[in-house]
Design a protein around this motif. Sequence first.
Motif, short mmCIF file in Angstrom:
data_model
loop_
_atom_site.label_atom_id
_atom_site.label_comp_id
_atom_site.label_asym_id
_atom_site.label_seq_id
_atom_site.Cartn_x
_atom_site.Cartn_y
_atom_site.Cartn_z
N GLN A 38 0.73 -1.25 0.00
CA GLN A 38 0.00 -0.01 -0.16
C GLN A 38 1.05 0.98 -0.16
N ALA A 39 1.92 1.07 0.82
CA ALA A 39 2.77 2.36 0.85
C ALA A 39 3.59 2.55 -0.49
N ALA A 40 3.80 1.53 -1.44
CA ALA A 40 4.60 1.53 -2.49
C ALA A 40 3.66 2.00 -3.60
N THR A 41 2.53 1.37 -3.57
CA THR A 41 1.23 2.01 -4.70
C THR A 41 0.76 3.09 -4.01
N GLN A 42 0.45 3.88 -3.07
CA GLN A 42 -0.14 4.60 -2.36
C GLN A 42 -1.69 4.31 -2.63
N ILE A 43 -2.01 3.15 -2.64
CA ILE A 43 -3.60 2.68 -2.30
C ILE A 43 -3.89 2.56 -1.00
N GLN A 44 -4.87 3.46 -0.52
CA GLN A 44 -5.15 3.65 0.92
C GLN A 44 -6.58 3.10 1.13
N GLU A 45 -6.78 1.85 0.63
CA GLU A 45 -8.30 1.07 0.89
C GLU A 45 -7.93 0.21 1.91
N MET A 46 -9.03 0.46 3.11
CA MET A 46 -8.78 -0.41 4.26
C MET A 46 -8.96 -1.80 3.87
N THR A 47 -10.10 -2.39 3.08
CA THR A 47 -10.64 -3.60 2.94
C THR A 47 -9.13 -4.33 2.24
N LEU A 48 -8.32 -3.76 1.60
CA LEU A 48 -7.02 -4.19 0.93
C LEU A 48 -6.08 -5.11 2.19
N SER A 49 -6.35 -4.60 3.29
CA SER A 49 -5.29 -4.92 4.20
C SER A 49 -6.14 -5.85 5.24
N PHE A 50 -7.33 -5.75 5.28
CA PHE A 50 -8.32 -6.82 6.03
C PHE A 50 -8.67 -8.14 5.44
N ILE A 51 -8.90 -8.10 4.15
CA ILE A 51 -9.20 -9.35 3.53
C ILE A 51 -8.07 -10.23 3.44
N PRO A 52 -6.67 -9.91 2.93
CA PRO A 52 -5.67 -11.08 3.09
C PRO A 52 -5.43 -11.44 4.51
N LYS A 53 -5.79 -10.76 5.57
CA LYS A 53 -5.41 -10.94 6.99
C LYS A 53 -6.46 -12.05 7.28
N ILE A 54 -7.77 -11.92 6.75
CA ILE A 54 -8.65 -12.98 7.06
C ILE A 54 -8.35 -14.23 6.31
N PHE A 55 -7.80 -14.29 5.20
CA PHE A 55 -7.74 -15.44 4.27
C PHE A 55 -6.47 -16.33 5.29
N SER A 56 -5.45 -15.30 5.51
CA SER A 56 -4.31 -16.03 6.19
C SER A 56 -4.76 -16.67 7.53
N LEU A 57 -5.75 -15.84 8.16
CA LEU A 57 -6.17 -16.72 9.56
C LEU A 57 -7.00 -17.91 9.19
N VAL A 58 -7.78 -17.91 8.24
CA VAL A 58 -8.50 -19.06 7.67
C VAL A 58 -7.67 -20.33 7.50
N PHE A 59 -6.64 -20.05 6.59
CA PHE A 59 -5.42 -20.84 6.19
C PHE A 59 -4.93 -21.52 7.39
N VAL A 60 -4.47 -20.70 8.37
CA VAL A 60 -3.63 -21.03 9.60
C VAL A 60 -4.64 -22.15 10.54
N ILE A 62 -7.05 -23.72 9.56
CA ILE A 62 -7.40 -25.20 8.82
C ILE A 62 -6.07 -25.81 8.87
N TYR A 63 -4.80 -25.29 8.82
CA TYR A 63 -3.71 -26.09 8.69
C TYR A 63 -3.37 -26.21 10.07
N PHE A 64 -3.27 -25.62 10.99
CA PHE A 64 -2.83 -26.01 12.34
C PHE A 64 -4.02 -25.85 13.41
N GLY A 65 -5.05 -26.06 12.91
CA GLY A 65 -6.34 -26.32 13.80
C GLY A 65 -6.24 -27.87 14.87
N SER A 66 -5.82 -28.67 14.01
CA SER A 66 -5.82 -30.12 14.67
C SER A 66 -4.44 -30.05 15.70
N ASP A 67 -3.45 -29.38 15.39
CA ASP A 67 -2.31 -29.15 16.31
C ASP A 67 -2.66 -28.50 17.58
N MET A 68 -3.44 -27.27 17.32
CA MET A 68 -4.19 -26.68 18.50
C MET A 68 -5.01 -27.30 19.46
#
Length: 86
Positions: A38-60, A62-68
């Motif tokens: 976002q700093a490099a492209t000067q795109i200041q959209e809030m959902t741009l930072s929110f959506i990838p975090k949600i996807f990473s959380l869902v992936f984590v 799914i992947y580590f749920g059984s270990d947890m």
Amino acid sequence: MGDQVTFILVEAAWVLLNFICIIMLPSLFVGLIVGVFQAATQIQEMTLSFIPKIFSLVFVLIYFGSDMSQMWLGFTKKITAMIMDL
């Protein structure tokens, strides 16, 4: 009795720290990458930072749920065994 309480608190803190690290570190890393993008492209959209975090959380989760759940189950078994020994 005091040693058992200390043991339970230390084990609970260790399990909590593991859960926090498993969940938060990927989200922090993804947030850093998106923030740099976002700093490099000067795109200041809030959902741009929110959506990838949600996807990473869902992936984590799914992947580590059984270990947890195994960590939580092990902690619960230790506590139950300590209660039965009283």
